[in-house]
Scaffold this active site. Structure first.
Site, PDB file in Angstrom:
ATOM      1  N   ALA A   1     -22.203  -1.111 -34.302  1.00 29.62           N
ATOM      2  CA  ALA A   1     -20.833  -0.796 -34.749  1.00 29.62           C
ATOM      3  C   ALA A   1     -20.755   0.232 -35.870  1.00 29.62           C
ATOM      4  O   ALA A   1     -19.681   0.439 -36.432  1.00 29.62           O
ATOM      5  CB  ALA A   1     -20.051  -2.048 -35.139  1.00 29.62           C
ATOM      6  N   ALA A   2     -21.859   0.936 -36.167  1.00 29.48           N
ATOM      7  CA  ALA A   2     -21.770   2.020 -37.167  1.00 29.48           C
ATOM      8  C   ALA A   2     -20.768   3.067 -36.694  1.00 29.48           C
ATOM      9  O   ALA A   2     -19.849   3.459 -37.427  1.00 29.48           O
ATOM     10  CB  ALA A   2     -23.141   2.653 -37.387  1.00 29.48           C
ATOM     11  N   GLY A   3     -20.940   3.514 -35.445  1.00 28.88           N
ATOM     12  CA  GLY A   3     -20.045   4.546 -34.897  1.00 28.88           C
ATOM     13  C   GLY A   3     -18.614   4.037 -34.798  1.00 28.88           C
ATOM     14  O   GLY A   3     -17.663   4.777 -35.078  1.00 28.88           O
ATOM     15  N   ASP A   4     -18.428   2.786 -34.400  1.00 26.83           N
ATOM     16  CA  ASP A   4     -17.064   2.235 -34.274  1.00 26.83           C
ATOM     17  C   ASP A   4     -16.391   2.152 -35.648  1.00 26.83           C
ATOM     18  O   ASP A   4     -15.197   2.452 -35.788  1.00 26.83           O
ATOM     19  CB  ASP A   4     -17.109   0.838 -33.649  1.00 26.83           C
ATOM     20  CG  ASP A   4     -17.534   0.889 -32.186  1.00 26.83           C
ATOM     21  OD1 ASP A   4     -17.370   1.943 -31.555  1.00 26.83           O
ATOM     22  OD2 ASP A   4     -18.036  -0.139 -31.695  1.00 26.83           O
TER      23      ASP A   4
HETATM   24  P1  ADP Z   1     -23.285   5.256 -33.046  1.00 22.66           P
HETATM   25  O1  ADP Z   1     -23.247   3.901 -33.665  1.00 22.66           O
HETATM   26  O2  ADP Z   1     -22.030   5.579 -32.256  1.00 22.66           O
HETATM   27  O3  ADP Z   1     -24.540   5.586 -32.296  1.00 22.66           O
HETATM   28  P2  ADP Z   1     -24.278   6.794 -35.334  1.00 22.66           P
HETATM   29  O4  ADP Z   1     -25.550   6.034 -35.212  1.00 22.66           O
HETATM   30  O5  ADP Z   1     -24.372   8.287 -35.258  1.00 22.66           O
HETATM   31  O6  ADP Z   1     -23.182   6.306 -34.273  1.00 22.66           O
HETATM   32  O7  ADP Z   1     -23.611   6.372 -36.740  1.00 22.66           O
HETATM   33  C1  ADP Z   1     -22.295   6.741 -37.107  1.00 22.66           C
HETATM   34  C2  ADP Z   1     -22.261   7.012 -38.599  1.00 22.66           C
HETATM   35  O8  ADP Z   1     -22.689   5.822 -39.290  1.00 22.66           O
HETATM   36  C3  ADP Z   1     -23.213   8.110 -39.082  1.00 22.66           C
HETATM   37  O9  ADP Z   1     -22.586   9.391 -39.003  1.00 22.66           O
HETATM   38  C4  ADP Z   1     -23.477   7.686 -40.528  1.00 22.66           C
HETATM   39  O10 ADP Z   1     -22.447   8.133 -41.386  1.00 22.66           O
HETATM   40  C5  ADP Z   1     -23.434   6.147 -40.454  1.00 22.66           C
HETATM   41  N1  ADP Z   1     -24.795   5.587 -40.305  1.00 22.66           N
HETATM   42  C6  ADP Z   1     -25.428   5.255 -39.160  1.00 22.66           C
HETATM   43  N2  ADP Z   1     -26.681   4.797 -39.408  1.00 22.66           N
HETATM   44  C7  ADP Z   1     -26.826   4.831 -40.757  1.00 22.66           C
HETATM   45  C8  ADP Z   1     -27.887   4.492 -41.662  1.00 22.66           C
HETATM   46  N3  ADP Z   1     -29.075   4.018 -41.219  1.00 22.66           N
HETATM   47  N4  ADP Z   1     -27.679   4.668 -43.003  1.00 22.66           N
HETATM   48  C9  ADP Z   1     -26.490   5.121 -43.470  1.00 22.66           C
HETATM   49  N5  ADP Z   1     -25.460   5.474 -42.676  1.00 22.66           N
HETATM   50  C10 ADP Z   1     -25.615   5.331 -41.332  1.00 22.66           C
END
Ligand code: ADP
Length: 315
Positions: A251-254
């Site tokens: 859910a980072a992207g969400d």
């Molecule tokens: P998804 O979950 O859709 O694959 P990402 O992995 O690119 O998307 O993550 C979306 C955003 O979350 C990134 O642009 C960043 O800002 C943040 N993020 C993701 N992983 C990390 C991490 N390990 N540390 C800090 N921020 C993170």
């Protein structure tokens, strides 16, 4: 005419059934002593919750099953400041679930049973036309039928509502649809699928440029712990991620998509919204689970006060 206001999110709701196991079972094998938890997920619901916790005025449109999960989700969404007006319930159909096995070494395997999400079709979408007309933003993902996403984009475009699309899970998109998108937010896999270019062979900036030429007003390519890249006709920028101890990137992207859209409705400043979303997503990866990890506005503001590292880099 009334001024447009708030966000309509249309998308999936899943219940994540998570079993932590010593190792992933081989075909025919049973692995015992699993540690079992459930958490609410689904890209649509995650993004709606992220937008609401960021202080956005959110109408969430989703299709639940007529089972115990569906019944529990209605008061849960209400408690998260989401209107229940368009929480549809599909008769004789289960709520969407994701069955997730996570091994001690971090490997996972997932089976998604979309259930009612697959039935969020045009009969229901016609009932939300007025809400779309009144909204400033329509926020979409691809966990409901493609034909529903396409008709929502067409309708919102004609109504002058700005469209934010997170094309996840990755799939090729009709060029006609891409031209109607205000903000396309996508990760590396999704960017490769839609642009046809490979990140192993090209810089992220080249992929973002190619996607921008396909029609969306603004591209935000998210790059996990490496941050994000913004490409529009007026801006080309890298945005670094905050350095945090990542525990679970579900859910980072969400969180990024929901928080960014909510912040845009408050400040109408894209860089400010990306900064806010980057902080919200950083906080989300420090906790387990999808929706349990999504921070509220107070947590993000506190984080930004104490993490005043300059994160924006002009290319
Ligand atoms: P998804 O979950 O859709 O694959 P990402 O992995 O690119 O998307 O993550 C979306 C955003 O979350 C990134 O642009 C960043 O800002 C943040 N993020 C993701 N992983 C990390 C991490 N390990 N540390 C800090 N921020 C993170």
């Amino acid at each position: 005419m009334n001024k447009k206001h708030g966000i309509v999110v249309v998308g999936s709701t899943n219940v994540d059934l998570v079993a932590r196991v010593a190792h992933l079972p081989l075909p025919g094998e049973t692995v015992g002593n699993a540690d079992y938890t459930t958490a609410y997920g689904g890209k649509g619901a995650n993004q709606a919750i992220a937008a609401a916790r960021a202080g956005g005025d959110v109408v969430f449109v989703t299709n639940l099953g007529d089972d115990s999960y569906g019944s529990a989700l209605i008061p849960y969404f209400r408690d998260n400041a989401i209107s229940s007006e368009f929480l549809f319930v599909e008769q004789n159909t289960p709520t969407g679930v994701a069955i997730i096995l996570v091994a001690d070494n971090g490997e996972n395997c997932i089976a998604v049973a979309p259930g009612a999400n697959q039935m969020l079709a045009n009969d229901k979408i016609e009932r939300i036309h007025a809400a779309i007309e009144q909204a400033e933003y329509l926020l979409l993902q691809m966990e409901i039928p493609y034909t529903s996403v396409a008709s929502l984009i067409d309708y919102a475009y004609r109504a002058g509502t700005r469209i934010v699309l997170n094309p996840a899970p990755a799939m090729p998109l009709d060029p006609e649809l891409l031209r109607k998108i205000s903000l396309l937010i996508l990760n590396e896999t999704e960017a490769e699928t839609i642009s046809g270019l490979r990140l192993a062979e090209h810089d992220p900036a080249i992929l973002a440029e190619q996607l921008h030429e396909m029609g969306p007003e603004t591209i935000i390519l998210t790059l996990g712990a490496s941050g994000a890249y913004i490409c529009s006709s007026t801006t080309r920028r890298s945005v670094l991620a905050f350095r945090v101890k990542a525990v679970d990137t579900t859910a980072a992207g969400d969180t990024f998509c929901g928080a960014l859209t909510a912040q845009l409705t408050r400040t109408r400043d894209l860089l400010d919204a990306v900064k806010y979303a980057t902080a919200a997503a950083a906080l989300a990866v420090t906790k387990l689970g999808a929706q349990p990890s999504i921070p509220d506005r107070q947590m993000v503001e506190q984080f930004l006060e104490t993490h005043c590292v300059p994160i924006l880099e002009t290319i």
